[in-house]
Motif scaffolding. Sequence first.
Motif, mmCIF file in Angstrom:
data_model
loop_
_atom_site.group_PDB
_atom_site.id
_atom_site.type_symbol
_atom_site.label_atom_id
_atom_site.label_comp_id
_atom_site.label_asym_id
_atom_site.label_seq_id
_atom_site.Cartn_x
_atom_site.Cartn_y
_atom_site.Cartn_z
ATOM 1 N N ASN A 118 -0.468 -42.713 -7.398
ATOM 2 C CA ASN A 118 0.297 -43.126 -6.520
ATOM 3 C C ASN A 118 -0.555 -43.910 -5.396
ATOM 4 O O ASN A 118 -1.949 -43.263 -4.893
ATOM 5 C CB ASN A 118 1.105 -41.828 -5.735
ATOM 6 C CG ASN A 118 1.922 -42.193 -4.539
ATOM 7 O OD1 ASN A 118 1.755 -43.243 -3.898
ATOM 8 N ND2 ASN A 118 2.985 -41.413 -4.776
ATOM 9 N N ASN A 119 -0.181 -45.036 -4.934
ATOM 10 C CA ASN A 119 -1.279 -45.688 -3.992
ATOM 11 C C ASN A 119 -0.798 -45.503 -2.709
ATOM 12 O O ASN A 119 -1.185 -46.486 -1.700
ATOM 13 C CB ASN A 119 -1.301 -47.003 -4.479
ATOM 14 C CG ASN A 119 0.078 -47.846 -4.389
ATOM 15 O OD1 ASN A 119 0.977 -47.217 -4.126
ATOM 16 N ND2 ASN A 119 0.196 -49.201 -4.544
ATOM 17 N N MET A 145 -5.865 -44.874 -3.962
ATOM 18 C CA MET A 145 -5.025 -44.340 -4.807
ATOM 19 C C MET A 145 -5.250 -42.714 -5.103
ATOM 20 O O MET A 145 -6.427 -42.352 -4.879
ATOM 21 C CB MET A 145 -5.561 -44.983 -6.316
ATOM 22 C CG MET A 145 -5.268 -46.498 -6.367
ATOM 23 S SD MET A 145 -5.163 -46.888 -8.116
ATOM 24 C CE MET A 145 -6.979 -46.586 -8.348
ATOM 25 N N LEU A 178 -6.341 -52.319 -13.410
ATOM 26 C CA LEU A 178 -5.393 -52.544 -12.103
ATOM 27 C C LEU A 178 -4.802 -54.041 -12.726
ATOM 28 O O LEU A 178 -5.812 -54.940 -13.190
ATOM 29 C CB LEU A 178 -6.197 -52.929 -11.071
ATOM 30 C CG LEU A 178 -6.799 -51.238 -10.547
ATOM 31 C CD1 LEU A 178 -7.708 -51.538 -9.003
ATOM 32 C CD2 LEU A 178 -5.724 -50.230 -10.693
ATOM 33 N N ARG A 231 5.896 -46.187 -4.677
ATOM 34 C CA ARG A 231 6.159 -46.552 -6.151
ATOM 35 C C ARG A 231 5.125 -45.423 -6.918
ATOM 36 O O ARG A 231 3.963 -45.143 -6.286
ATOM 37 C CB ARG A 231 5.424 -47.830 -6.483
ATOM 38 C CG ARG A 231 6.414 -49.268 -6.186
ATOM 39 C CD ARG A 231 5.930 -50.223 -6.767
ATOM 40 N NE ARG A 231 4.693 -50.816 -6.450
ATOM 41 C CZ ARG A 231 3.902 -51.819 -7.086
ATOM 42 N NH1 ARG A 231 4.306 -52.316 -8.166
ATOM 43 N NH2 ARG A 231 2.608 -52.139 -6.305
ATOM 44 N N ARG A 232 5.017 -45.156 -8.238
ATOM 45 C CA ARG A 232 4.164 -44.245 -8.697
ATOM 46 C C ARG A 232 4.128 -44.671 -10.201
ATOM 47 O O ARG A 232 5.048 -45.065 -10.950
ATOM 48 C CB ARG A 232 5.024 -42.852 -8.780
ATOM 49 C CG ARG A 232 4.224 -41.712 -9.257
ATOM 50 C CD ARG A 232 4.634 -40.552 -9.026
ATOM 51 N NE ARG A 232 5.635 -40.233 -9.908
ATOM 52 C CZ ARG A 232 6.328 -38.991 -9.926
ATOM 53 N NH1 ARG A 232 5.691 -37.963 -9.027
ATOM 54 N NH2 ARG A 232 7.341 -38.811 -10.709
ATOM 55 N N ALA A 233 2.949 -44.792 -10.802
ATOM 56 C CA ALA A 233 2.758 -45.116 -12.247
ATOM 57 C C ALA A 233 2.279 -43.898 -12.834
ATOM 58 O O ALA A 233 1.578 -43.036 -12.498
ATOM 59 C CB ALA A 233 1.406 -46.166 -12.303
ATOM 60 N N THR A 257 -2.757 -57.375 -8.264
ATOM 61 C CA THR A 257 -2.421 -57.065 -7.019
ATOM 62 C C THR A 257 -2.908 -55.547 -6.676
ATOM 63 O O THR A 257 -3.023 -55.143 -5.628
ATOM 64 C CB THR A 257 -0.831 -57.003 -6.784
ATOM 65 O OG1 THR A 257 -0.371 -55.657 -7.679
ATOM 66 C CG2 THR A 257 -0.308 -58.199 -7.251
ATOM 67 N N TRP A 270 -2.260 -52.917 -8.608
ATOM 68 C CA TRP A 270 -1.465 -51.891 -9.175
ATOM 69 C C TRP A 270 -2.045 -51.206 -10.448
ATOM 70 O O TRP A 270 -2.185 -52.184 -11.355
ATOM 71 C CB TRP A 270 0.122 -52.334 -9.267
ATOM 72 C CG TRP A 270 0.726 -51.250 -9.769
ATOM 73 C CD1 TRP A 270 1.520 -51.219 -10.775
ATOM 74 C CD2 TRP A 270 1.386 -50.141 -8.930
ATOM 75 N NE1 TRP A 270 2.368 -50.414 -11.038
ATOM 76 C CE2 TRP A 270 2.153 -49.432 -9.939
ATOM 77 C CE3 TRP A 270 1.224 -49.711 -7.673
ATOM 78 C CZ2 TRP A 270 2.698 -48.330 -9.453
ATOM 79 C CZ3 TRP A 270 1.541 -48.466 -7.382
ATOM 80 C CH2 TRP A 270 2.466 -47.721 -8.197
ATOM 81 N N ASP A 292 2.531 -45.919 -1.345
ATOM 82 C CA ASP A 292 3.799 -46.377 -1.261
ATOM 83 C C ASP A 292 4.856 -45.537 -1.948
ATOM 84 O O ASP A 292 4.294 -44.369 -2.566
ATOM 85 C CB ASP A 292 3.984 -47.733 -1.213
ATOM 86 C CG ASP A 292 3.623 -48.240 -2.692
ATOM 87 O OD1 ASP A 292 3.470 -47.182 -3.556
ATOM 88 O OD2 ASP A 292 3.413 -49.446 -2.844
#
Length: 229
Positions: free
Chosen positions: A94-95, A30, A125, A99-101, A128, A130, A97
Motif C-alpha cells: 500500500n502506498n 510504501m 516498480l 490502491r493496494r497491490a 510511476t 507503483w 492511497d
Amino acid sequence: MRVVISIILLSTISFVNFIYCIEVEYDGQMTVKLEHALSNDADPEFSDRGTIDVLSIRNAAVVMKQNTLTDTEAQQLKTLSEEDGWYLLKAIINNGDERRANLRTFVKACSLYESRLSDTLTITLDHTGWPVGISMLAYPTQCDGRIVYPSDLVNFNTTLFIRHMEQGPIPDTATYIQKIEREKEARERGETKDNRSFLAKYWMYIVPVVIFVLLTGAVNPEGNPGGGR
C-alpha cells in the motif's frame, strides 16, 4: 530494465536505515505486509511474517520488522523442505492511497531452510512508482542436504532491493513526418533527382517482358516451329 534504487537491509528487528541510492524523479512511501505459507496444500493458509515500511523511496529510508519463527513454524519449514515443497510468500503493498497491490512469489523450501532464513526480496516498480512485481531468492539455490540446527531457524536475514522499470526511448515521429513532407514537396517541385539505376527504376516493366519471352520459348521450342514431322 535498469536498477535505479538499491535498498540493502540485513535485519530481523525494527530499525531505520539510510543508504545511498541513485536519484529518481519521484518519491513516495510504501508499506509492505509480508505473509507466508508453510504448507503446499491446495488452499494454503498464510500467516503474518512481518512488515517493511519504505518511508522514502528517494532517500532509501526503511523500517523493517519481521517476526521470529516459532518452534512449530520451524518444524513446518523443515518438513516442507524434506518434501521438496515450495515456500510461498505474499506481499500486500500500500502506498498511502486507496490502491493496494497483492503480489506473490515463491522459492524452494529447502533453499530457505538450508540458507538459515537468509533471503533476498526484489520489488519492481513501474515508471510511476507503483509496485508491479516481487521476486524472492535464497542461497544456496541448489539444496545439498546441509545440516541446519533449530537455533538457525529463528530470525529472518533479509536483503531488500527496489528496482525501477524505466521506459524505453520514444521515437521522434514529429521529425520523421516533417522530413517526409519536405521530400514530398521537393518531388512535386521537381527539385529532387532520381539517381537510381535503369533496372531499379523500370524493373516492374522489364520483369513481365522477360517472363513472357520465357513462356513463349517453352511453348514453341526451337527446331519444331510447326509441330510437324
